[in-house]
Structures are given as structure tokens and as C-alpha cells.
Design an enzyme around this catalytic site. Structure first.
Site, PDB file in Angstrom:
ATOM      1  N   SER A 175      34.076 -50.389 -18.773  1.00 41.40           N
ATOM      2  CA  SER A 175      35.468 -50.195 -19.165  1.00 41.40           C
ATOM      3  C   SER A 175      36.351 -50.568 -17.987  1.00 41.40           C
ATOM      4  CB  SER A 175      35.716 -48.733 -19.551  1.00 41.40           C
ATOM      5  OG  SER A 175      37.098 -48.433 -19.601  1.00 41.40           O
ATOM      6  N   TYR A 233      35.705 -40.020 -17.156  1.00 35.52           N
ATOM      7  CA  TYR A 233      35.322 -41.298 -17.769  1.00 35.52           C
ATOM      8  C   TYR A 233      35.223 -42.386 -16.703  1.00 35.52           C
ATOM      9  CZ  TYR A 233      35.640 -45.153 -21.196  1.00 35.52           C
ATOM     10  OH  TYR A 233      35.407 -46.271 -21.961  1.00 35.52           O
ATOM     11  N   LYS A 250      31.862 -44.575 -15.739  1.00 36.27           N
ATOM     12  CA  LYS A 250      31.782 -46.028 -15.862  1.00 36.27           C
ATOM     13  C   LYS A 250      31.550 -46.693 -14.506  1.00 36.27           C
ATOM     14  CE  LYS A 250      32.205 -46.632 -20.303  1.00 36.27           C
ATOM     15  NZ  LYS A 250      31.006 -47.036 -21.076  1.00 36.27           N
TER      16      LYS A 250
END
Length: 290
Positions: free
Chosen positions: A144, A157, A161
Site C-alpha cells: 500500500s 496499517y 505494510k
């Protein structure tokens, strides 16, 4: 018509989702034999029908109902996919929690790490073992834009990632001599069913704010990502490994999107206000786009 992936088995984890379905379709059009892994049989069946409709010359799509974070389920999926020698593995499972750093808990961070990193690790290990027996192959992981820099209000998050991208580099380094390539793609904002596009795309103010930070000034599509998957899966990228390919409208050239408005909608004003003052807020455990 040329079918450069004919004779290649392809395993797509998270195969029932928007990214998985589009990647499977693109690979099938060039001859790959798809196996989908996901948790819901009805979703997998629907995705398989989609692939068949949009790649009419494709071989029949197989699927395995299971959890990508479960080693036994991954092993079963790899064994099925290897009926046609497994040479491609696409890891699309992901997702995360939107919350300020001050609101993160160990449970939230552990869960985000499991779904983004552990799922990829299991897929890499088991698919690489099969690929080595056939002379090599290609593993593609979906990261991402959050993995490439600071994304305020998406700390958990972003951490997961970034760890995924580190895993890709190390795996590529170790497995390269065995003919197994490992690469990642960084999608930007792509509306899919799993990505809950309404959180951003339906809010005109927030959407305009996000798109101003993208040189190409549009949201992406699952097909944009599928084309990158196809490149990294095929012979055209035979000298590419350990790379992270941004497919996000040039967003890496600029700052991360300002997500405070979205964080306030998801977590509430009190949580965000307290976090910005360095205070411990109440927990916020709502998920954000994959």
C-alpha cells in the site's frame, strides 16, 4: 493468440476480493490456471464465475475455502494449485485499523500484522517450496502507499505494510538463487467492495483533498493493479525481484493524504482530539481500506 502463461498454475490468496478477482482474470487471459483461496465459498464461487465470464478461454477456476493466516489452509491451496505446476502466487490479503498512534493497542497492531505480514509469509514459504521443484516462479504481494512513508492516523496499517515490504526484500534476496522472484505492488486509493470506498470516495470534500495529492488526479481501478500483477508474474519481468512498484497515480511524489477528517468520522472527535494532545483516548478498532 499468444498465451505466455499457459502451463502455469497461479494461486491468488484473498481470491474472492476485488483485487484478487481482477488479478485472477488478467492472469487467466494469458493462460494461467487459477486457484483462489478465501474464507467464504459463495464469494469464491462468484469470483470464479467472474473469471470464466471475462476470460472465456481460461481453464476451469479452482478454489479452496480457508484462512490465509492458517498454515494448513495455505498448504492445501498450494497443493491444489500445483496440479498445474505452480509458478505464480499473488498475495492480496490485507487491511488495517484507522486510529491515532495514541489509540493503538497491542491487539490491534498484532491483528494488522497477522493479516498483512503473516498471510504473506505463509504464502511465500509454501508457494516457493513448490516453485523450486519446477525451476522457479514469481510471488507478488500487495502492499500500500501506506507502506512507503508516514501515514498519520493509519499507524498500525503503515507499520504492517512496511514490514511486508521488508519481508519481500529479504525473501527475494534469499530465494533468488533458486529462481523464485518476490516483488510487491503499492496500490493507492482503489474503490473495491472490501476497501469500503464510501469512507473516502462518497465524501466529496475528502475525495477532493486526497486527489489533490495525486499527480494523475484520479482514483485507481482494480484493473490498474491487475496489469501490474500480470507484468510481475510473467516473463517480461524475469530480471526484476525485491522491487516495490507504486501503482497509485504518482502519489509517492507528494505527501500522504490528510486523513484527519476521515479519522474523526471513524474514531470520533474525542479520540482524535485527545490523541493530538498526547493523551490516551478510548480504543478505536474500526477497519480501514485494504
Amino acid at each position: 493468440m499468444s498465451r505466455p502463461l499457459a502451463g502455469s498454475g497461479a494461486l491468488i490468496t484473498g481470491g474472492g476480493g476485488g483485487f484478487g478477482r481482477s488479478a485472477a482474470t488478467r492472469l487467466a487471459r494469458d493462460g494461467a490456471s487459477d486457484t483462489l483461496l478465501g474464507r467464504t465459498e459463495a464469494t469464491l464461487r462468484s469470483a470464479a464465475e467472474w473469471v470464466t465470464q471475462n476470460a472465456p478461454d481460461a481453464t476451469p477456476v479452482q478454489w479452496v475455502t480457508g484462512d490465509s493466516a492458517d498454515e494448513d489452509d495455505i498448504a492445501r491451496a498450494v497443493a491444489l494449485a500445483d496440479n498445474t505446476p505452480l509458478r505464480i502466487c499473488v498475495c492480496t490479503v490485507g487491511g488495517g485499523t484507522m486510529a491515532p498512534v495514541m489509540a493503538l493497542t497491542d491487539e490491534v497492531v498484532s491483528a494488522d500484522f497477522e493479516r498483512n505480514v503473516l498471510t504473506a509469509l505463509l504464502a511465500i514459504r509454501h508457494s516457493a517450496a513448490a516453485m523450486v521443484a519446477h525451476g522457479g516462479g514469481s510471488v507478488i504481494c500487495l502492499s500500500s502507499t501506506a507502506g512507503g512513508g508516514s501515514f498519520p492516523f493509519m499507524g498500525s496499517y503503515s507499520i504492517a505494510k512496511a514490514a511486508l515490504e521488508a519481508l519481500v526484500r529479504v525473501a527475494a534476496d534469499e530465494l533468488g538463487a533458486l529462481g523464485v522472484r518476490v516483488n510487491a505492488i503499492r496500490p493507492g486509493l482503489v474503490p473495491t467492495d472490501a476497501a469500503k470506498p464510501g469512507l473516502i470516495a462518497a465524501d466529496e470534500t475528502q475525495r477532493a483533498r486526497v486527489l489533490r495529492e495525486k499527480p494523475l488526479a484520479r482514483v485507481g481501478t482494480a484493473d490498474d493493479i491487475a496489469e501490474a500483477v500480470r507484468y510481475l508474474a510473467g516473463p517480461e519481468s524475469s530480471w526484476v525481484t525485491g522491487a516495490v512498484l507504486p501503482v497509485e497515480g504518482g502519489n509517492h511524489l507528494r505527501r500522504a493524504a490528510d486523513l484527519e477528517i476521515l479519522a474523526r468520522k471513524v474514531c470520533g472527535d474525542d479520540t482524535v482530539d485527545r490523541a493530538l494532545c498526547g493523551q490516551l483516548p478510548e480504543r478505536c478498532e474500526r477497519e480501514t481500506p485494504a
